[in-house]
Design a protein around this motif. Structure first.
Motif, short mmCIF file in Angstrom:
data_model
loop_
_atom_site.label_atom_id
_atom_site.label_comp_id
_atom_site.label_asym_id
_atom_site.label_seq_id
_atom_site.Cartn_x
_atom_site.Cartn_y
_atom_site.Cartn_z
N GLU A 154 0.80 -1.23 0.00
CA GLU A 154 0.00 0.00 0.00
C GLU A 154 0.83 1.28 0.00
OE1 GLU A 154 -3.11 0.33 2.95
OE2 GLU A 154 -4.00 2.05 1.90
N ARG A 155 2.07 1.23 0.54
CA ARG A 155 2.90 2.45 0.58
C ARG A 155 4.30 2.07 0.11
NH1 ARG A 155 7.46 3.30 1.91
NH2 ARG A 155 7.58 3.32 4.16
N ILE A 156 4.41 1.89 -1.20
CA ILE A 156 5.68 1.43 -1.76
C ILE A 156 6.60 2.63 -1.95
CG2 ILE A 156 6.73 0.39 -3.82
CD1 ILE A 156 5.38 -1.60 -1.84
N ALA A 247 0.89 0.99 4.84
CA ALA A 247 0.45 2.37 5.01
C ALA A 247 0.42 2.72 6.49
CB ALA A 247 -0.93 2.55 4.39
N LYS A 248 0.47 4.01 6.78
CA LYS A 248 0.74 4.43 8.17
C LYS A 248 -0.32 3.96 9.16
CE LYS A 248 -1.03 9.12 7.57
NZ LYS A 248 -0.71 10.54 7.61
N ASN A 249 -1.56 3.84 8.70
CA ASN A 249 -2.58 3.46 9.68
C ASN A 249 -2.53 1.98 10.05
OD1 ASN A 249 -3.53 6.04 10.01
ND2 ASN A 249 -4.88 5.88 8.22
N GLY A 271 13.79 0.41 11.61
CA GLY A 271 15.06 0.40 10.85
C GLY A 271 15.44 1.82 10.45
N THR A 272 14.47 2.57 9.97
CA THR A 272 14.73 3.95 9.54
C THR A 272 15.15 4.80 10.75
OG1 THR A 272 12.92 3.58 8.01
CG2 THR A 272 13.80 5.81 8.11
N ALA A 273 14.49 4.53 11.87
CA ALA A 273 14.83 5.28 13.09
C ALA A 273 16.31 5.05 13.44
CB ALA A 273 13.95 4.81 14.23
N GLY A 302 4.61 10.34 9.68
CA GLY A 302 4.04 9.02 9.43
C GLY A 302 4.86 7.96 10.15
N SER A 303 4.92 6.78 9.55
CA SER A 303 5.64 5.66 10.18
C SER A 303 7.09 6.01 10.43
CB SER A 303 5.58 4.43 9.29
OG SER A 303 4.26 4.12 8.96
N ALA A 304 7.78 6.42 9.35
CA ALA A 304 9.21 6.70 9.48
C ALA A 304 9.44 7.90 10.41
CB ALA A 304 9.82 6.96 8.10
N GLY A 305 8.67 8.97 10.21
CA GLY A 305 8.87 10.19 10.99
C GLY A 305 8.70 9.95 12.48
N VAL A 333 5.96 17.93 11.47
CA VAL A 333 5.10 18.66 10.54
C VAL A 333 4.49 17.67 9.55
CG1 VAL A 333 4.99 20.52 8.83
CG2 VAL A 333 6.60 20.67 10.77
N ASP A 334 3.17 17.66 9.46
CA ASP A 334 2.50 16.79 8.49
C ASP A 334 1.67 17.66 7.55
OD1 ASP A 334 2.49 13.60 8.44
OD2 ASP A 334 0.58 14.31 7.63
N ARG A 335 0.78 17.05 6.82
CA ARG A 335 -0.02 17.79 5.81
C ARG A 335 -0.70 19.02 6.39
NH1 ARG A 335 -1.18 14.47 1.33
NH2 ARG A 335 -0.84 12.28 1.77
N ASN A 461 19.92 5.27 4.59
CA ASN A 461 18.81 4.36 4.30
C ASN A 461 18.82 3.21 5.29
OD1 ASN A 461 17.48 2.01 2.80
ND2 ASN A 461 17.08 3.70 1.41
N ASN A 462 17.65 2.68 5.57
CA ASN A 462 17.60 1.59 6.56
C ASN A 462 18.35 0.33 6.10
OD1 ASN A 462 15.62 0.60 4.76
ND2 ASN A 462 13.95 1.38 6.02
N SER A 463 18.86 0.35 4.87
CA SER A 463 19.70 -0.77 4.41
C SER A 463 20.97 -0.88 5.26
CB SER A 463 20.08 -0.57 2.94
OG SER A 463 20.59 0.73 2.74
N1 NAI Z 1 15.66 6.49 3.91
C1 NAI Z 1 15.03 5.46 4.42
O1 NAI Z 1 15.65 4.51 4.92
C2 NAI Z 1 13.55 5.41 4.45
C3 NAI Z 1 12.80 6.30 3.75
N2 NAI Z 1 11.44 6.23 3.79
C4 NAI Z 1 10.69 7.13 2.95
O2 NAI Z 1 9.99 8.05 3.73
C5 NAI Z 1 8.76 8.38 3.11
C6 NAI Z 1 7.65 8.19 4.11
O3 NAI Z 1 7.58 6.86 4.55
P1 NAI Z 1 6.56 6.47 5.72
O4 NAI Z 1 6.77 7.33 6.90
O5 NAI Z 1 6.62 5.02 5.91
O6 NAI Z 1 5.19 6.84 5.02
P2 NAI Z 1 3.87 7.34 5.74
O7 NAI Z 1 2.81 7.37 4.71
O8 NAI Z 1 3.66 6.56 6.98
O9 NAI Z 1 4.25 8.84 6.18
C7 NAI Z 1 4.37 9.91 5.30
C8 NAI Z 1 3.77 11.11 6.00
O10 NAI Z 1 4.04 12.24 5.20
C9 NAI Z 1 2.87 13.06 5.27
N3 NAI Z 1 2.82 14.02 4.19
C10 NAI Z 1 2.41 13.82 2.92
N4 NAI Z 1 2.48 14.98 2.23
C11 NAI Z 1 2.94 15.91 3.08
C12 NAI Z 1 3.23 17.28 2.96
N5 NAI Z 1 3.05 17.92 1.82
N6 NAI Z 1 3.70 17.92 4.05
C13 NAI Z 1 3.87 17.28 5.21
N7 NAI Z 1 3.64 15.97 5.39
C14 NAI Z 1 3.17 15.31 4.33
C15 NAI Z 1 1.73 12.06 5.26
O11 NAI Z 1 0.52 12.63 5.71
C16 NAI Z 1 2.28 10.99 6.17
O12 NAI Z 1 1.92 11.21 7.51
C17 NAI Z 1 8.67 7.50 1.87
O13 NAI Z 1 9.06 8.24 0.75
C18 NAI Z 1 9.66 6.41 2.12
O14 NAI Z 1 10.23 5.92 0.94
C19 NAI Z 1 10.78 5.34 4.58
C20 NAI Z 1 11.48 4.41 5.27
C21 NAI Z 1 12.92 4.35 5.20
#
Ligand code: NAI
Ligand code: PYR
Ligand code: MG
Length: 563
Positions: A154-156, A247-249, A271-273, A302-305, A333-335, A461-463
């Motif tokens: 759902e959240r690729i 997806a975050k929910n 992992g990202t944390a 979201g999840s990562a933040g 800060v979110d949407r 990256n979480n890698s």
């Molecule tokens: N570098 C890394 O290791 C990692 C990077 N990521 C990346 O981080 C991104 C988010 O991943 P998740 O947190 O899992 O997704 P998520 O969907 O749980 O969180 C994303 C958040 O961003 C918010 N958002 C969307 N548009 C926005 C805007 N214009 N202003 C402020 N907030 C906004 C959403 O409402 C949501 O709460 C993805 O692009 C993912 O690829 C995720 C995990 C690891």
């Protein structure tokens, strides 16, 4: 099926069946004796090649392609044909190939999954077949499984819902489990939970390979996940289950529901944390601003933040702040702007990260009803800015310049993936901060010019974390994955930071060193599991040896026929 006994393996397969098995196939590297014993003469060209020769041949072919998606398809085909060769190629060329098997190209691979699909890999478990899960998992081929990466697509990355095409992610993550962590490929299993898709392009695509149905949500979704996890525990009680790109929910909910029932973690949250915290701890060596004085702004709660905020906050508490002092140092800060006390529409997992209203009294705001990131930066003067919003360009020039105005060395980590979703590019951040920023990006970028030389910005990256966490936990038979294990991973990563010796160097080791980094992380994670009583069966003095014993290096072993 095969059994490896010391220096050789036995198999009952022969002829085409043997060549068609990616775990056993050696292609042109089958020896004369094996060709004789397994009826392979004539099925292969007569010249017997070495693994090194096969690697050079494939590398040459790979470099000849026009674009990375073609290279991705080529590597996927190779992985499904001859895993040993695939991993030999990957391990020897990590820096060149990671951007293809992993982010950013894996994102395009997911989007094009239906077109690229050739051979089965892993498992597609779909709602219409939910009553068959036990039977599917029971297949003898999966007897040796130790590590599963699962997604529902759902959240690729930052690309949203890719439905069944999301399978590219578990495949890519597990390629790193083996390529970087050394886990034997036969012990890994990618799984796609097909609960439908809300992506209109997938639903309208006549070639879409998934279940053509809108996403199932609510109780039916939860029941399906429960059926899946229960079946996994029954089949492999000690398995490691990694949740990816939910997806975050669902992400935090599922983590909380299952983290005490099996060895499991959510990579996007935890992992990202750990990679962000490890990179920040490394940055502190350079900026000289102690952890207890950092102020952290995160775009994308979201999840990562929220995972990142939670682990950095725990590190601040370890460093001496009280919980409430630490909490005040985060600006999420979110949407709808800054997460503030009393705000409506917040998800339960966001609630621990809201700011007090009192904290913003006296702030100068351009739009008081929605506190934008620029206002946060101007008023809160964060030392660190992290982007996990999936919004390309969200770190605009004024925002980055404001970070540079209030910090001698601003820490700026646009971590979203793939490349097309990064909040800012390294070149722009470098220019807008006059080269003063410490930069980390989620996906690889071409080098920038710094001090007249080429400088490759850290791929944060979480890698850097999950292969080590997985291998460390499995090596010592840990029963759970704790937050402490991720803190240990973050500190281990910081301990190998090149910037420790020279502040001009990178915060993180290069991608080419990911095999060593993963071992360092694995050791720290295993020792922490031991310390927390989560790996009681292994004496402490055997931990390191157990990890080394877990590391598989791609090479061919001679085969004998099963007697
Ligand atoms: N570098 C890394 O290791 C990692 C990077 N990521 C990346 O981080 C991104 C988010 O991943 P998740 O947190 O899992 O997704 P998520 O969907 O749980 O969180 C994303 C958040 O961003 C918010 N958002 C969307 N548009 C926005 C805007 N214009 N202003 C402020 N907030 C906004 C959403 O409402 C949501 O709460 C993805 O692009 C993912 O690829 C995720 C995990 C690891
Ligand atoms: C790296 C990763 O896990 C993601 O972007 O989702
Ligand atoms: Mg992910």
């Amino acid at each position: 099926m095969s059994e490896t006994t010391g220096a050789f393996a036995t198999t009952a397969l022969s002829g085409y069946e043997l060549l068609a098995d990616p775990q056993l196939n050696k292609g042109t590297a089958f020896s004369e004796a094996e060709r004789e014993a397994f009826d392979l003469h004539g099925l292969l060209p007569p010249n017997v090649a070495t693994l090194d020769e096969q690697v050079s041949r494939r590398l040459q072919a790979l470099r000849g392609f026009e674009n990375d998606l073609e290279r991705y398809a080529f590597l996927r085909e190779l992985q499904d044909t001859n895993e040993t060769l695939f991993y030999a190629l990957l391990v020897e060329n990590l820096e060149e190939l990671l951007p293809i098997v992993y982010t950013p190209t894996v994102g395009a691979g997911c989007q094009q999954f239906s077109r690229l699909f050739r051979k089965p890999r892993g498992l597609f478990l779909s709602i219409p077949h939910k009553h068959r899960i036990d039977r599917i998992l029971a297949q003898p081929r999966f007897d040796h499984v130790e590590a599963i990466v699962v997604t529902d697509g759902e959240r690729i990355l930052g690309l949203g819902d890719q439905g069944a095409g999301g399978m590219g992610i578990p495949i890519g993550k597990l390629s790193l489990y083996t390529g970087c962590g050394g886990l034997h490929p036969a012990t890994t299993l990618p799984i796609l939970l097909d609960v439908g898709t809300d992506n209109p392009d997938c639903l309208a695509d006549p070639l879409y390979i998934g279940w053509r149905n809108e996403r199932v949500r609510g109780q039916e979704y939860d029941d399906f996940i429960e059926a899946f996890v229960s079946a996994v525990i029954k089949r492999w009680p000690r398995v490691l289950l990694q949740w990816e790109d939910f997806a975050k929910n669902n992400a935090t909910r599922m983590l909380e529901r299952y983290r005490d029932r099996l060895l499991t973690f959510n990579d996007d949250i935890q992992g990202t944390a750990a990679v962000a915290t490890g990179a920040l701890l490394s940055a502190i060596n350079v900026t000289g601003v102690p952890l207890t004085e950092q102020r952290v702004a995160v775009l994308g709660a979201g999840s990562a933040g929220c995972g990142i905020a939670s682990l950095i906050r725990a590190a601040m508490v370890d460093a001496g702040l009280s919980e409430s002092e630490a909490a005040k140092r985060f600006f999420m800060v979110d949407r709808d702007g800054l997460l503030l006390e009393g705000m409506s529409g917040l998800a339960p997992f966001q609630l621990p990260f809201v700011q007090d209203k009192q904290a913003i009294t006296g702030w100068k705001l351009s739009h008081p009803d929605k506190i934008a990131l620029l206002d946060v930066v101007r008023n809160a003067r964060p030392t660190v800015l992290i982007g996990v919003s999936g919004q390309a360009g969200a770190f605009s020039e004024p925002i980055v310049r404001a970070m540079a105005e209030c910090n001698a060395r601003p820490v700026i980590f646009p971590l979203s993936n793939p490349t097309s979703r990064e909040e800012a590019t390294p070149v722009d951040i470098e220019a807008w901060t006059e080269g003063r920023a410490l930069i980390g990006v989620g996906s690889p970028f071409p080098p920038i010019t710094r001090d007249g030389a080429r400088f490759k910005v850290d791929q944060t990256n979480n890698s850097y974390i999950f292969p080590g966490v997985g291998v460390g936990a499995l090596a010592v038979g840990a029963v759970r994955v704790s937050d402490g294990m991720f803190m240990a991973a973050a500190k281990a990563l910081a301990s190998v930071s090149p910037a420790r010796n020279n502040p001009k160097h990178n915060l993180l080791p290069p991608v080419s060193a990911l095999r060593d980094v993963s071992l360092t992380v694995a050791l720290a994670v295993a020792l922490q599991a031991h310390k927390e009583g989560l790996a009681k069966d292994i004496p402490i003095d055997q931990v390191e040896a157990r990890i080394h014993a877990k590391v598989w290096t791609p090479s061919y072993v001679p085969y004998r026929r099963t007697p």
